[in-house]
Write a protein that holds these residues in place. Structure first.
Motif, PDB file in Angstrom:
ATOM      1  N   ASP A 158      29.182  51.989  -9.036  1.00 36.47           N
ATOM      2  CA  ASP A 158      30.140  53.093  -9.109  1.00 36.47           C
ATOM      3  C   ASP A 158      31.200  53.027  -8.017  1.00 36.47           C
ATOM      4  O   ASP A 158      32.233  53.699  -8.125  1.00 36.47           O
ATOM      5  CB  ASP A 158      29.403  54.431  -9.016  1.00 36.47           C
ATOM      6  CG  ASP A 158      28.634  54.761 -10.294  1.00 36.47           C
ATOM      7  OD1 ASP A 158      28.902  54.103 -11.316  1.00 36.47           O
ATOM      8  OD2 ASP A 158      27.760  55.649 -10.252  1.00 36.47           O
ATOM      9  N   ASP A 159      30.939  52.255  -6.963  1.00 45.86           N
ATOM     10  CA  ASP A 159      31.897  52.160  -5.855  1.00 45.86           C
ATOM     11  C   ASP A 159      32.862  50.993  -6.025  1.00 45.86           C
ATOM     12  O   ASP A 159      33.675  50.730  -5.145  1.00 45.86           O
ATOM     13  CB  ASP A 159      31.152  52.037  -4.520  1.00 45.86           C
ATOM     14  CG  ASP A 159      30.459  53.334  -4.130  1.00 45.86           C
ATOM     15  OD1 ASP A 159      30.918  54.394  -4.593  1.00 45.86           O
ATOM     16  OD2 ASP A 159      29.470  53.284  -3.376  1.00 45.86           O
ATOM     17  N   ALA A 164      41.892  49.283  -9.071  1.00 42.66           N
ATOM     18  CA  ALA A 164      42.539  49.457  -7.765  1.00 42.66           C
ATOM     19  C   ALA A 164      42.268  48.283  -6.838  1.00 42.66           C
ATOM     20  O   ALA A 164      42.900  48.162  -5.781  1.00 42.66           O
ATOM     21  CB  ALA A 164      42.061  50.749  -7.111  1.00 42.66           C
ATOM     22  N   GLY A 165      41.299  47.430  -7.212  1.00 43.00           N
ATOM     23  CA  GLY A 165      40.962  46.291  -6.362  1.00 43.00           C
ATOM     24  C   GLY A 165      40.266  46.690  -5.088  1.00 43.00           C
ATOM     25  O   GLY A 165      40.513  46.111  -4.025  1.00 43.00           O
ATOM     26  N   THR A 178      36.338  50.994   3.102  1.00 42.37           N
ATOM     27  CA  THR A 178      36.966  50.485   1.884  1.00 42.37           C
ATOM     28  C   THR A 178      37.331  49.022   2.055  1.00 42.37           C
ATOM     29  O   THR A 178      38.060  48.659   2.984  1.00 42.37           O
ATOM     30  CB  THR A 178      38.237  51.285   1.540  1.00 42.37           C
ATOM     31  OG1 THR A 178      37.896  52.660   1.363  1.00 42.37           O
ATOM     32  CG2 THR A 178      38.869  50.753   0.258  1.00 42.37           C
ATOM     33  N   VAL A 179      36.813  48.183   1.172  1.00 38.45           N
ATOM     34  CA  VAL A 179      37.145  46.760   1.146  1.00 38.45           C
ATOM     35  C   VAL A 179      38.219  46.550   0.086  1.00 38.45           C
ATOM     36  O   VAL A 179      38.049  46.960  -1.069  1.00 38.45           O
ATOM     37  CB  VAL A 179      35.900  45.909   0.819  1.00 38.45           C
ATOM     38  CG1 VAL A 179      36.301  44.458   0.564  1.00 38.45           C
ATOM     39  CG2 VAL A 179      34.890  45.983   1.951  1.00 38.45           C
ATOM     40  N   LEU A 181      39.922  44.043  -2.210  1.00 38.86           N
ATOM     41  CA  LEU A 181      39.490  42.769  -2.764  1.00 38.86           C
ATOM     42  C   LEU A 181      40.654  41.794  -2.921  1.00 38.86           C
ATOM     43  O   LEU A 181      41.697  42.146  -3.478  1.00 38.86           O
ATOM     44  CB  LEU A 181      38.822  42.997  -4.122  1.00 38.86           C
ATOM     45  CG  LEU A 181      37.629  43.972  -4.110  1.00 38.86           C
ATOM     46  CD1 LEU A 181      37.135  44.198  -5.521  1.00 38.86           C
ATOM     47  CD2 LEU A 181      36.514  43.443  -3.211  1.00 38.86           C
ATOM     48  N   ASP A 182      40.463  40.583  -2.437  1.00 42.62           N
ATOM     49  CA  ASP A 182      41.439  39.524  -2.646  1.00 42.62           C
ATOM     50  C   ASP A 182      41.192  38.886  -4.006  1.00 42.62           C
ATOM     51  O   ASP A 182      40.228  39.214  -4.712  1.00 42.62           O
ATOM     52  CB  ASP A 182      41.323  38.481  -1.532  1.00 42.62           C
ATOM     53  CG  ASP A 182      39.943  37.868  -1.489  1.00 42.62           C
ATOM     54  OD1 ASP A 182      39.815  36.681  -1.784  1.00 42.62           O
ATOM     55  OD2 ASP A 182      38.963  38.593  -1.197  1.00 42.62           O
ATOM     56  N   GLU A 183      42.038  37.944  -4.367  1.00 37.95           N
ATOM     57  CA  GLU A 183      41.949  37.329  -5.694  1.00 37.95           C
ATOM     58  C   GLU A 183      40.633  36.592  -5.895  1.00 37.95           C
ATOM     59  O   GLU A 183      40.015  36.676  -6.962  1.00 37.95           O
ATOM     60  CB  GLU A 183      43.128  36.369  -5.890  1.00 37.95           C
ATOM     61  CG  GLU A 183      43.143  35.692  -7.249  1.00 37.95           C
ATOM     62  CD  GLU A 183      44.313  34.730  -7.397  1.00 37.95           C
ATOM     63  OE1 GLU A 183      44.348  33.995  -8.409  1.00 37.95           O
ATOM     64  OE2 GLU A 183      45.194  34.709  -6.519  1.00 37.95           O
ATOM     65  N   LEU A 184      40.193  35.858  -4.869  1.00 39.76           N
ATOM     66  CA  LEU A 184      38.964  35.083  -4.992  1.00 39.76           C
ATOM     67  C   LEU A 184      37.761  36.002  -5.189  1.00 39.76           C
ATOM     68  O   LEU A 184      36.925  35.768  -6.067  1.00 39.76           O
ATOM     69  CB  LEU A 184      38.767  34.206  -3.755  1.00 39.76           C
ATOM     70  CG  LEU A 184      37.460  33.421  -3.665  1.00 39.76           C
ATOM     71  CD1 LEU A 184      37.324  32.467  -4.834  1.00 39.76           C
ATOM     72  CD2 LEU A 184      37.377  32.672  -2.337  1.00 39.76           C
ATOM     73  N   THR A 185      37.665  37.053  -4.360  1.00 37.26           N
ATOM     74  CA  THR A 185      36.536  37.970  -4.475  1.00 37.26           C
ATOM     75  C   THR A 185      36.545  38.676  -5.823  1.00 37.26           C
ATOM     76  O   THR A 185      35.496  38.835  -6.468  1.00 37.26           O
ATOM     77  CB  THR A 185      36.568  39.007  -3.341  1.00 37.26           C
ATOM     78  OG1 THR A 185      36.709  38.347  -2.081  1.00 37.26           O
ATOM     79  CG2 THR A 185      35.286  39.828  -3.317  1.00 37.26           C
ATOM     80  N   SER A 186      37.725  39.103  -6.279  1.00 45.83           N
ATOM     81  CA  SER A 186      37.827  39.781  -7.582  1.00 45.83           C
ATOM     82  C   SER A 186      37.363  38.860  -8.704  1.00 45.83           C
ATOM     83  O   SER A 186      36.659  39.289  -9.628  1.00 45.83           O
ATOM     84  CB  SER A 186      39.266  40.230  -7.827  1.00 45.83           C
ATOM     85  OG  SER A 186      39.671  41.185  -6.864  1.00 45.83           O
TER      86      SER A 186
END
Length: 290
Positions: A158-159, A164-165, A178-179, A181-186
């Motif tokens: 849920d988090d 919104a990334g 709040t982290v 997210l970069d492209e790789l993590t996403s």
């Protein structure tokens, strides 16, 4: 421990303890009992040596005495002794028991060589060696976003806001971090969610990271620490080491402690610890906080 020091030094040492614990006449930030005991453990042997050399008053201690006491050791023990002695003499100077602080300009030795952070090509090379998607995600969460094993175990579905990334990290006794997210993590999160739904379509565990043991467990437990650590250990990585390297690398490139606080959700004192490690000539630890 304070009562084991030679007689002439006992009153000053007890006054130092009052400062460290925040019970002196002038207010000061109290340190934890473990820290205070650590300072005493590293200082008492030095005081006994000085007394054996004929010093009867701490006012007679010079810069050279302190330097010799520190250079007897190397690495972390030398650093720890330096911080403790600086704290002692700074506290006594503040309390008016000394006219001058002989440890004021004593440098704090570097405890160890800073580990080299992973560069982007190394990061991608390491990912190619990790076969499982969940382990790849764990690696990136530590190496890019400096999340601990405990942080990763507590991540909730849920988090996660893919639109919104962002990913919220909930830590007991601390503000929600709040982290972004970069492209790789996403991309790795998308791959992991696809695998998760494919393998356990009926799984209702609210945690982002699950295993075959936790995905369908009606108690909805988080994954174990070993489930996060073990796959990376096999490849020669450690979550804690990856996290430290990431924060150190950021501290080397940006000396603003608020940047570290915002980016990694760490405590301001922790941020200063990393800055002191990354820039030993610029930042010095304040052993006796006002």
């Amino acid at each position: 421990m304070a009562d084991t020091v030679p007689g002439p030094f006992r009153m000053p040492v007890h006054r130092w303890i009052d400062v460290l614990t925040g019970t002196a006449v002038r207010s000061s930030h109290p340190l934890s009992p473990v820290t205070v005991c650590g300072y005493l453990r590293r200082t008492v042997p030095v005081l006994k040596t000085w007394h054996g050399d004929g010093i009867e008053n701490l006012r007679a201690v010079t810069h050279d005495h302190i330097t010799r006491a520190i250079t007897e050791l190397t690495g972390f023990p030398a650093q720890a002794r330096s911080v403790a002695l600086r704290s002692l003499f700074r506290a006594l100077k503040r309390e008016g028991l000394l006219f001058q602080d002989p440890a004021r300009h004593i440098p704090v030795p570097a405890a160890r060589t800073l580990p080299k952070p992973l560069h982007e090509d190394q990061l991608r090379g390491a990912l190619r060696q990790i076969p499982a998607v969940r382990a790849q995600l764990t690696f990136v969460l530590a190496a890019v976003h400096a999340l601990t094993v405990h942080d990763q175990r507590g991540l909730l579905m849920d988090d996660l806001d893919r639109a919104a990334g962002t990913l919220l990290v909930r830590r007991p006794g601390a503000l929600v971090h709040t982290v972004y997210l970069d492209e790789l993590t996403s991309r790795l999160i998308v791959l992991w969610l696809s695998e998760r739904y494919r393998r356990w379509p009926a799984g209702a565990n609210p945690h982002l990271l699950v295993t075959a043991h936790t995905a369908l467990d009606p108690a909805h437990p988080p994954v174990s620490s070993s489930a996060i650590d073990r796959p990376l250990h096999r490849m020669g990585h450690q979550v804690g080491r990856l996290r430290r390297d990431r924060i150190l690398d950021e501290a080397r490139h940006n000396t603003d402690p608020l940047n570290l606080v915002r980016l990694f959700g760490i405590h301001p004192r922790t941020a200063m610890t990393y800055l002191c490690a990354a820039h030993p000539g610029r930042f010095r630890p304040d052993a006796v906080a006002p």
